[in-house]
Write an enzyme that holds these catalytic residues in place. Structure first.
Site, short mmCIF file in Angstrom:
data_model
loop_
_atom_site.label_atom_id
_atom_site.label_comp_id
_atom_site.label_asym_id
_atom_site.label_seq_id
_atom_site.Cartn_x
_atom_site.Cartn_y
_atom_site.Cartn_z
N GLN A 32 -21.58 -26.75 14.80
CA GLN A 32 -20.55 -26.01 14.26
C GLN A 32 -19.12 -26.78 14.06
O GLN A 32 -18.60 -26.94 15.06
CB GLN A 32 -20.61 -24.76 14.71
CG GLN A 32 -21.61 -23.72 14.25
CD GLN A 32 -21.36 -22.23 14.27
OE1 GLN A 32 -20.39 -21.94 14.31
NE2 GLN A 32 -22.50 -21.56 14.15
N ARG B 175 -4.64 -16.48 15.17
CA ARG B 175 -5.18 -15.60 16.09
C ARG B 175 -3.83 -15.19 16.86
O ARG B 175 -3.95 -14.01 17.13
CB ARG B 175 -5.99 -16.72 17.13
CG ARG B 175 -7.22 -16.90 16.78
CD ARG B 175 -8.27 -17.52 17.76
NE ARG B 175 -8.28 -19.05 17.94
CZ ARG B 175 -9.07 -19.69 17.14
NH1 ARG B 175 -9.92 -19.43 16.57
NH2 ARG B 175 -9.01 -21.11 17.39
N CYS C 291 -12.59 -19.04 4.17
CA CYS C 291 -12.68 -20.41 4.45
C CYS C 291 -13.07 -21.33 3.30
O CYS C 291 -13.55 -22.46 3.55
CB CYS C 291 -13.23 -20.88 5.81
SG CYS C 291 -14.68 -20.61 6.07
#
Ligand SMILES: C[S@@+](CC[C@H](N)C(=O)[O-])C[C@H]1O[C@@H](n2cnc3c(N)ncnc32)[C@H](O)[C@@H]1O
Length: 387
Positions: free
Chosen positions: A191, A203, A329
């Site tokens: 990934q 974040r 995204c």
């Protein structure tokens, strides 16, 4: 160096720093080797750019320079040094050092994870400079080890054999620290190149809105990025949900690494949010950071339905005045699309939404004007309010 002649439309686009020439915009022949260096000229034979060509690819030419300069070791070293210099203020020992076209090095992605590098070649043109690039990376960055790969998906488009190579010795897990939160990163994982570095800034922003002991549901959590920030910074009660057993196992280990506790669920978020509706559980914040639902424009309408589904359900699961962080995204589903989805979902729930923050990829994934595709991660931090 051979020349490649482009039509007036493409010449105009390149004059505004478009990084590519499509095959359909080339007016000279196509007798080139995959990855060969070429001088791009307009119909009047005037210099436009230098790049490399791949006749097999729809994106036939990728620009290396808009100036007529030699493409040699010094050229690549300057680009790599500049890219590294732009990242010195990143509050982490992990960051994307080279982000392909956005760092004017098309076909090359380099991530730093503490003392190690993850290097990806995605084009035949950049692979021609394999030895030079690795040599410069070793000289400039002195990594303890590197994982170097050329992925199969890219090889199919560009016509090269995929590979994964280890140079030096890379541990199974590298520990990185981001804004004071520690994560294990598996550089060999398939990934991304190991960790979602592009969400670092988000974040932090999102966590700043969480209150002590809030209940946070981190959907599509991967290895626990958002959830772990919420736990470490705000002692929130956190549940991470992801469809991959492998990443949830690593999320648990990341919580342990920070001496933090959390709950972990392996599930399909679409189903899981529906199941939660039947329970009494409600959350102060829900994070929705799905994978790219729309890899091409043709998938956009299906992607919008997917976003709507999770957003409608998340709105039913947040407490009054609760927060939702909604991300895309995919370049094809942008900020305005997310706003439409949020508004429609709120209407369906008889609620309103307030936008607290517009969110973007962190600065180590630069967004350069002239290259619209370099903006690919957008998000909204929403407050769900009663009518
Ligand atoms: C963009 S990443 C999330 C990154 C994460 N927020 C972070 O900060 O590291 C998307 C994640 O969604 C997971 N995923 C994909 N489809 C899913 C589904 N239907 N339900 C749950 N998780 C899914 C993937 O395994 C991947 O970890």
């Amino acid at each position: 160096m051979k020349k490649v002649r482009i039509n007036a439309k493409a010449a105009k686009e390149l004059a505004h720093y478009a990084p590519w020439v499509y095959r359909s915009d080339i007016v000279s022949g196509m007798e080139y080797e995959p990855g060969e260096l070429v001088e791009v000229v307009d119909e009047k034979d005037r210099f436009v750019a230098i790049g490399y060509i791949n006749p097999a690819s729809t994106i036939a030419v990728r620009v290396l320079s808009f100036k007529n300069v030699p493409i040699n070791r010094a050229f690549f070293k300057t680009r790599i040094l500049r890219a590294a210099a732009r990242r010195v203020d990143i509050p982490s020992d992990a960051c994307r050092l080279i982000h392909t076209e956005a760092d004017f090095l098309p076909g090359l992605v380099v991530d730093r994870y503490a003392d190690y590098l993850s290097v990806q070649f995605t084009t035949a043109g950049m692979l021609r400079f394999y030895e030079t690039i690795l040599d410069i990376l070793v000289e400039v960055l002195e990594p303890a080890g590197m994982i170097v790969r050329a992925e199969e998906y890219a090889g199919k488009k560009e016509g090269f054999e995929s590979f994964v190579r280890e140079i030096g010795s890379v541990p199974d897990r590298v520990v990185i620290e981001e804004n004071g939160v520690r994560f294990y990163v598996d550089l060999r994982s398939s990934q991304k190149t190991g960790f979602y570095l592009d969400q670092r800034r988000n974040r932090k922003i999102v966590t700043d809105y969480i209150k002590q002991r809030d209940c946070v549901l981190d959907c599509f959590s991967n290895t626990g990025g958002f959830g772990l920030y919420a736990k470490v910074k705000k002692n929130a009660r956190v549940r991470c949900v992801d469809i991959s057993e492998e990443v949830i196992a690593l999320a648990k280990q990341n919580f342990d690494l920070n001496e933090a506790t959390g709950e972990f669920v392996v599930a399909n978020v679409f189903d899981y949010l529906r199941e939660l509706r039947a329970s009494k559980e409600r959350f102060d914040m829900i994070i929705l950071d799905p994978p790219s639902f729309a890899k091409s424009r043709s998938k956009k309408s299906a992607a919008m339905k997917g976003f709507k589904d999770i957003t409608v359900n998340a709105m039913k699961l947040v407490r009054s005045e609760g927060l939702i962080a909604l991300f895309s995204c995919s370049h094809h589903v942008g900020m305005e699309d997310l706003k439409k989805i949020a508004l429609q979902s709120a209407k369906d729930n008889g609620k309103m939404v307030e936008v607290l923050e517009h969110l973007y990829q962190d600065i180590d994934h630069p967004y350069v004007l002239g290259n619209p595709y370099s903006l690919y991660l957008e998000g909204l931090l929403l407050k769900v309010i009663d009518l």
